[in-house]
Design an enzyme around this catalytic site. Structure first.
Site, short mmCIF file in Angstrom:
data_model
loop_
_atom_site.label_atom_id
_atom_site.label_comp_id
_atom_site.label_asym_id
_atom_site.label_seq_id
_atom_site.Cartn_x
_atom_site.Cartn_y
_atom_site.Cartn_z
N HIS B 58 -6.00 3.12 -5.34
CA HIS B 58 -5.31 1.92 -5.63
C HIS B 58 -6.35 1.12 -6.51
O HIS B 58 -7.39 1.26 -6.91
CB HIS B 58 -5.17 1.10 -4.52
CG HIS B 58 -4.02 1.65 -3.42
ND1 HIS B 58 -2.96 1.78 -3.42
CD2 HIS B 58 -4.48 2.42 -2.35
CE1 HIS B 58 -2.42 2.55 -2.63
NE2 HIS B 58 -3.41 2.86 -1.63
N CYS B 95 -0.71 -3.69 -7.88
CA CYS B 95 -1.71 -2.54 -7.98
C CYS B 95 -0.86 -1.63 -9.37
O CYS B 95 0.25 -1.47 -9.11
CB CYS B 95 -1.83 -1.50 -6.76
SG CYS B 95 -1.90 0.11 -6.87
N HIS B 98 0.99 1.65 -7.88
CA HIS B 98 2.19 1.48 -7.11
C HIS B 98 2.72 0.29 -7.45
O HIS B 98 3.03 -0.59 -6.46
CB HIS B 98 1.67 1.52 -5.67
CG HIS B 98 0.86 2.83 -5.58
ND1 HIS B 98 -0.46 2.86 -5.22
CD2 HIS B 98 1.20 4.08 -5.22
CE1 HIS B 98 -0.92 4.22 -4.79
NE2 HIS B 98 0.17 4.94 -5.12
N MET B 102 3.66 -2.67 -4.46
CA MET B 102 2.43 -3.40 -4.16
C MET B 102 2.19 -4.55 -5.00
O MET B 102 1.15 -4.51 -6.28
CB MET B 102 1.22 -2.53 -4.41
CG MET B 102 0.69 -1.88 -3.06
SD MET B 102 -0.51 -0.57 -3.30
CE MET B 102 -2.11 -1.45 -2.65
#
Lengths: 492, 226
Positions: B58, B95, B98, B102
């Protein structure tokens, strides 16, 4: 082929200028001609009750994808002209969604080609950035294949020559400029290409309005009806709304007879497990590379991004008024239904039965090399998906197979994501899978093979008939843009 | 919104006696969401993004134009990020790996603590609220057999009535061998005419078969050609 084709005549570029964009939206929502019957009167109260969310399923009829008419039929080739441009599509009822599209339409216009007859498509890029066109699944000489580095500059034009020297299949064409395919396909640069041949005609498979191309994509939306894209390099983009031919979970009125559905999964990353109603039988007759050797009866058909599946569904055995949902068995609440078939009265006597033998597959030459491709996520410097610890480098050729030979390529997937591996310019056969027997429906010619997490798949590509530089890559577009692509050169 | 404002002001008072800055921690999770996607802090506070215990890579990066920040993901568990917000406004972050789910935002209130204006509709997500699609099938297979009735012969014509649209086959047999078969498709009353048959007594069998393949029972009769 039938000579009379009224809806297609409206789709030449001259008519686009005359009728404007609204005509596309209108014509795209018209259902199959035989279903245009007078409906019973709907009261305004019923209409108000129905006017719920534009995402409500089964409110729109399946749009027919318009067909591109050649601007000129020469003695040796059909000439088409396509402009890659911005456009508006009415996807959510009442909203105009800005798109990039071939001829400004989403999905783009269908090109109908015949085996042995060259098609020359003049693509004009009226966008503000580079684009190109890749005919997915076609045997195309390297300069016309849509290599990620062979782009059409903004404002320029390029003539793609497709020899169509292959057996009939359901192909598709889309943008392939390097690094942004996830967005350009998502915003609408997707169109079907149907290649017919004499064998299909001899078999008597359903034709014309009973031969229905379907383009399935998943999208997400903003409050003003525009597409919403957010990058996810790990899983790929998953939307919450399924569109078929540009309509949200539509319905289609069908007669009580056999239909042939050509299904294309044009999603960025989402795979589907298609099932009909209460697990009714679907007869699969073709995969990516055209007809299978024998039809395969299935109750659930998995289809990953870029794969195509053709099925024959016989609606004669259902009561009139039956509604069958083509559903996605692996979906969640909003992505469980793909579309619905409404069985009507009528159908008529039909003599056609799906033949037991569809096609004979020729023997392949013995493989003369074995290669292994490891599919992995690298996180050391930035995040990059890699094949054999390498990402795409246009100046480096990673493999040089010889023209006319076959090789065994083994994809191993230690990562935890499905990778639909696609090979440009050539087709292959799946030889074995580590997870079990190769399904009979996967034993035909394929150009995209899904490699599941932890799986090893061996394929046998046949490097024919054209030499030159091609690429092979994962067709989860977020992975492909993050460099999960390698270059091959077929040498003499 | 008011409750968030109160919290935003209360936290620094509770944390330390002088008006010093506070730190808020946002955890990134392997379920590809932030544990606190929206936080409200005061100008001068710090936000830490941590990824302890995750096995996916991440990072955190700025997503709106009013700031610029980015961490590298590296091998999991990814290194944490930290940023001190000094100016009021709404700062979006995500992120990059993602980015579908996210996402989050930090609302920094100034001295007055006025809420920021709402985002334009072109950037506000509209989740699919179409509701469930209902049962997978409504209706079902056609299992009703067509029914033949009123099968009788008048002269050279065999008449019958069939209950639904079907293909009706009328077989003329003599001495056990089928001499003639006539087929007609339709619904309701129908008939076939036997022409050119040599004289004799013929056994007649009438069968109907509908579109779905359901067959009716055989109805028999006798025809005499003089």
């Amino acid at each position: 082929m039938s000579a009379f084709r009224p809806p297609a005549d409206a789709w030449t570029r001259r008519d686009v200028m005359r009728n404007g964009m609204a005509s596309f939206a209108l014509l795209c929502t018209v259902a199959a001609p035989s279903s245009l019957k007078a409906r019973k009167v709907v009261t305004s109260a019923a209409r108000r009750a129905q006017a719920g969310s534009p995402f409500a399923p089964f409110r729109r009829d399946l749009p027919i994808i318009p067909e591109l008419v050649p601007v000129r039929r020469a003695h040796d080739a059909d000439h088409y002209e396509v402009a890659i441009r911005e456009g508006l599509a009415e996807i959510l009822p009442g909203f105009q969604t800005p798109i990039y599209g071939y001829e400004g339409v989403y999905p783009g216009p269908l090109i109908r080609a015949r085996k042995g007859r060259t098609a020359i498509v003049r693509q004009t890029n009226t966008l503000s950035f580079d684009s190109n066109v890749h005919l997915h699944g076609g045997y195309v000489p390297a300069p016309f294949d849509g290599h990620p580095m062979d782009v059409i500059a903004a404002g320029a034009t390029f003539d793609y020559r497709y020899p169509n020297d292959q057996d009939g299949a359901y192909l598709w064409y889309h943008d392939h400029a390097h690094g942004r395919t996830a967005r350009t396909l998502y915003y609408g640069l997707v169109a079907p290409y149907v290649l017919h041949d004499a064998r299909e005609q001899r078999l008597g498979l359903p034709v014309d309005e009973y031969d229905v191309p379907l383009v399935i994509q998943d999208h997400a939306f903003n409050r003003d009806g525009s597409f919403r894209y957010a990058e996810n390099v790990d899983n790929g983009f998953y939307g919450d709304t399924i569109l078929v031919n540009g309509a949200v979970v539509p319905r289609m009125r069908v007669e009580r007879r056999k239909y042939r559905f050509r299904i294309l999964n044009a999603s960025n990353a989402r795979g589907y497990r298609l099932a009909l109603g209460r697990n009714r039988t679907l007869t699969q007759i073709a995969s990516d590379g055209g007809l299978l050797a024998h039809p395969v009866r299935r109750r659930e058909i998995p289809i990953e991004p870029a794969e195509r599946v053709e099925v024959v569904i016989d609606f004669a055995s259902y009561r009139p008024g039956t509604e069958l949902v083509l559903r996605n068995a692996g979906g969640d609440e909003t992505t469980s239904a793909v579309m619905r078939f409404d069985v009507e009265r009528g159908g008529g006597a039909e003599e056609f039965r799906v033949p037991k033998h569809l096609r004979t597959y020729e023997e392949l030459p013995e493989p003369n090399a074995r290669r292994r491709w490891d599919l992995r996520l690298a996180t050391s410097s930035g995040v990059q998906w890699q094949i054999n610890t390498r990402g795409f480098d246009p100046d480096r050729v990673d493999v040089r197979p010889r023209l006319g030979t076959t090789e065994i390529w083994q994809y191993t997937n230690p990562s935890n994501r499905v990778h639909p591996m696609h090979l440009h310019g050539m087709l292959f056969r799946i030889v074995e899978r580590s997870t079990g027997v190769v399904h009979p429906a996967d034993r035909g010619w394929k150009d995209t093979v899904p490699v599941k997490p932890g799986e090893t798949v061996s394929i046998q590509p046949w490097f024919a008939p054209y030499p030159g530089r091609y690429v092979f890559h994962c067709h989860n577009l977020e992975h492909a843009d993050m460099a999960m692509m390698l270059q091959l050169e077929v040498v003499r | 919104m008011k409750r968030a404002l109160l919290l935003g002001i209360a936290v620094p008072l509770a944390a330390a006696a002088p008006a010093s800055a506070a730190t808020v921690e946002i955890k990134g999770l392997d379920t590809q969401v932030w544990d606190k996607p929206e936080v409200t802090i005061a100008a001068g506070d710090t936000v830490n993004w941590t990824f302890a215990g995750t096995s996916l890579p991440h990072n955190v990066a700025s997503d709106s134009d009013n700031w610029s920040y980015r961490t590298n993901a590296g091998a999991p568990p990814s290194p944490s990020g930290t940023y001190k917000f000094t100016t009021s406004g709404v700062y979006e972050f995500h992120c990059e790996i993602h980015g579908t789910t996210m996402v989050g935002k930090v609302t920094v209130t100034g001295a007055g603590g006025s809420p920021p204006p709402p985002a334009p509709p072109g950037q506000t997500p509209w989740p699919n609220d179409g509701g469930p699609s209902g049962p997978a099938e409504h209706g079902g297979l056609d299992r009703t057999k067509p029914r033949l009735s009123g099968v009788h012969v008048r002269g050279l014509r065999v008449r019958f009535r069939v209950s639904e649209r079907a293909r009706v086959a009328v077989r003329f047999a003599r001495h056990g061998r089928t001499v003639l078969t006539k087929r007609v498709t339709g619904s309701g009353r129908g008939s076939v005419r036997a022409r050119g048959l040599p004289a004799g007594i013929y056994r007649i069998e009438v069968r109907a078969r509908d579109l779905a393949g359901n067959r009716s029972r055989v109805k028999r009769a006798r025809l005499t050609v003089r």
